[in-house]
Motif scaffolding. Sequence first.
Motif, PDB file in Angstrom:
ATOM      1  N   UNK A  31       0.850  -1.192   0.000  1.00  8.99           N
ATOM      2  CA  UNK A  31       0.000   0.000   0.000  1.00  8.99           C
ATOM      3  C   UNK A  31       0.885   1.240   0.000  1.00  8.99           C
ATOM      4  N   UNK A  32       0.741   2.037  -1.050  1.00  6.33           N
ATOM      5  CA  UNK A  32       1.500   3.277  -1.209  1.00  6.33           C
ATOM      6  C   UNK A  32       0.503   4.427  -1.352  1.00  6.33           C
ATOM      7  N   UNK A  65       2.236   9.616  -6.409  1.00  6.98           N
ATOM      8  CA  UNK A  65       1.151   8.767  -6.913  1.00  6.98           C
ATOM      9  C   UNK A  65       0.788   7.720  -5.851  1.00  6.98           C
ATOM     10  N   UNK A  66      -0.488   7.383  -5.779  1.00  3.69           N
ATOM     11  CA  UNK A  66      -0.935   6.358  -4.847  1.00  3.69           C
ATOM     12  C   UNK A  66      -1.169   5.060  -5.604  1.00  3.69           C
ATOM     13  N   UNK A  67      -0.917   3.924  -4.913  1.00  6.94           N
ATOM     14  CA  UNK A  67      -1.085   2.637  -5.573  1.00  6.94           C
ATOM     15  C   UNK A  67      -1.207   1.527  -4.544  1.00  6.94           C
ATOM     16  N   UNK A  68      -1.846   0.448  -4.962  1.00  9.08           N
ATOM     17  CA  UNK A  68      -1.846  -0.808  -4.220  1.00  9.08           C
ATOM     18  C   UNK A  68      -1.330  -1.868  -5.184  1.00  9.08           C
ATOM     19  N   UNK A 119      -4.728   2.486  -8.441  1.00  6.57           N
ATOM     20  CA  UNK A 119      -3.746   3.476  -8.891  1.00  6.57           C
ATOM     21  C   UNK A 119      -4.389   4.842  -8.988  1.00  6.57           C
ATOM     22  N   UNK A 120      -3.762   5.821  -8.333  1.00  8.41           N
ATOM     23  CA  UNK A 120      -4.207   7.219  -8.388  1.00  8.41           C
ATOM     24  C   UNK A 120      -5.696   7.354  -8.064  1.00  8.41           C
ATOM     25  N   UNK A 121      -6.133   6.636  -7.018  1.00  6.49           N
ATOM     26  CA  UNK A 121      -7.514   6.741  -6.582  1.00  6.49           C
ATOM     27  C   UNK A 121      -8.507   5.922  -7.377  1.00  6.49           C
ATOM     28  N   UNK A 122      -8.029   5.153  -8.341  1.00  5.30           N
ATOM     29  CA  UNK A 122      -8.918   4.362  -9.189  1.00  5.30           C
ATOM     30  C   UNK A 122      -8.734   2.875  -8.919  1.00  5.30           C
ATOM     31  N   UNK A 123      -9.838   2.171  -8.670  1.00  3.96           N
ATOM     32  CA  UNK A 123      -9.802   0.737  -8.468  1.00  3.96           C
ATOM     33  C   UNK A 123      -9.685   0.043  -9.823  1.00  3.96           C
ATOM     34  N   UNK A 124      -8.697  -0.841  -9.959  1.00  6.72           N
ATOM     35  CA  UNK A 124      -8.425  -1.483 -11.245  1.00  6.72           C
ATOM     36  C   UNK A 124      -8.857  -2.947 -11.291  1.00  6.72           C
ATOM     37  N   UNK A 138       3.882   0.063 -17.305  1.00  8.65           N
ATOM     38  CA  UNK A 138       4.063   1.487 -17.543  1.00  8.65           C
ATOM     39  C   UNK A 138       4.587   2.243 -16.334  1.00  8.65           C
ATOM     40  N   UNK A 139       4.487   1.636 -15.142  1.00  8.24           N
ATOM     41  CA  UNK A 139       4.983   2.286 -13.931  1.00  8.24           C
ATOM     42  C   UNK A 139       6.503   2.219 -13.837  1.00  8.24           C
TER      43      UNK A 139
END
Length: 309
Positions: A31-32, A65-68, A119-124, A138-139
Amino acid sequence: MLATPGPLPSAAVEDRWAFEVKQDGQRAMVYLPGDGTILLRARSGWDITAAYPELLPLVSALGARSAVLDGEIVALDDQGHSDFERLQQRMGLAGAPARAVRMASRVPAHLMIFDVVHLDGRLLTGLPYAKRRKVLEGLGLAGAAWSTPAAVSGHGAEAWEMAREAGLEGLIAKRLTSRYEPGARSKAWVKIKVHRLADVVIGGWVPGHGRLTGLPGAVLVGERHDGLLHYAGSVGTGWSRTERTRLAELLQAAATDTCPFAQAPPVAGARWVLPRLAGEVRYTSRTRAGRLRHPSWHRLRPDLTAGLA
């Protein structure tokens, strides 16, 4: 999301799958939140961040950037392969951060990142694997203590053969169209283990319990080197009840009070037999001490039995 054991997808449908090397380590969600902090959680849900201080700099890889991320923490051997026995020296140190720092220099951990679920507040999780994989690549997550292992679309048979020849544990096949299913053991992810075979000699056994009362729960096997029988591990799976009953008869007939191994294995309740029953065992890899990992019984080898006693 967990993988289901299964066979390699056939050549007719392999172009619908991606293949990744099966890593042998500790699964972790990373969790970032983008605020300069990082949290690692094991499958159990426990916070294991403090156990792996070398992974803390990962926070700078994505900046704000935020990410899981989903991945596997491993310890690499001299060939760059994941080695669970090495990693065990690092596990369980979340409550001893000072010791974890010392161990990080002796047995460095490495995070293999294979999915991104937020990623960036979006659930993927609703995206197909192929799109999530493109986002992950791409990260550009590549550092001294983390990387994004390759995934090959199609060519499953070739990937499996390469894994086998390289001495790897196996492959994970992932359906290109599959969504990420948190907490589920899904058939959209299939783990295909590379099994090896070893000729072994039974030197003892341990009585079973419950439904196996009166039958061997496991056999203690060894391999001959320099005229001595060296303990190679305990095998408790691979028989039908009929086969286990027949094995019990053979073990009773070979009973002895003397341990046949060069060094008696530290197994409670062991019963010894004359080393005259040979067999073939499937296993995934070996420990540095030569013990078989994840062994299962394959078959008796009466052709190898003569002359063993």
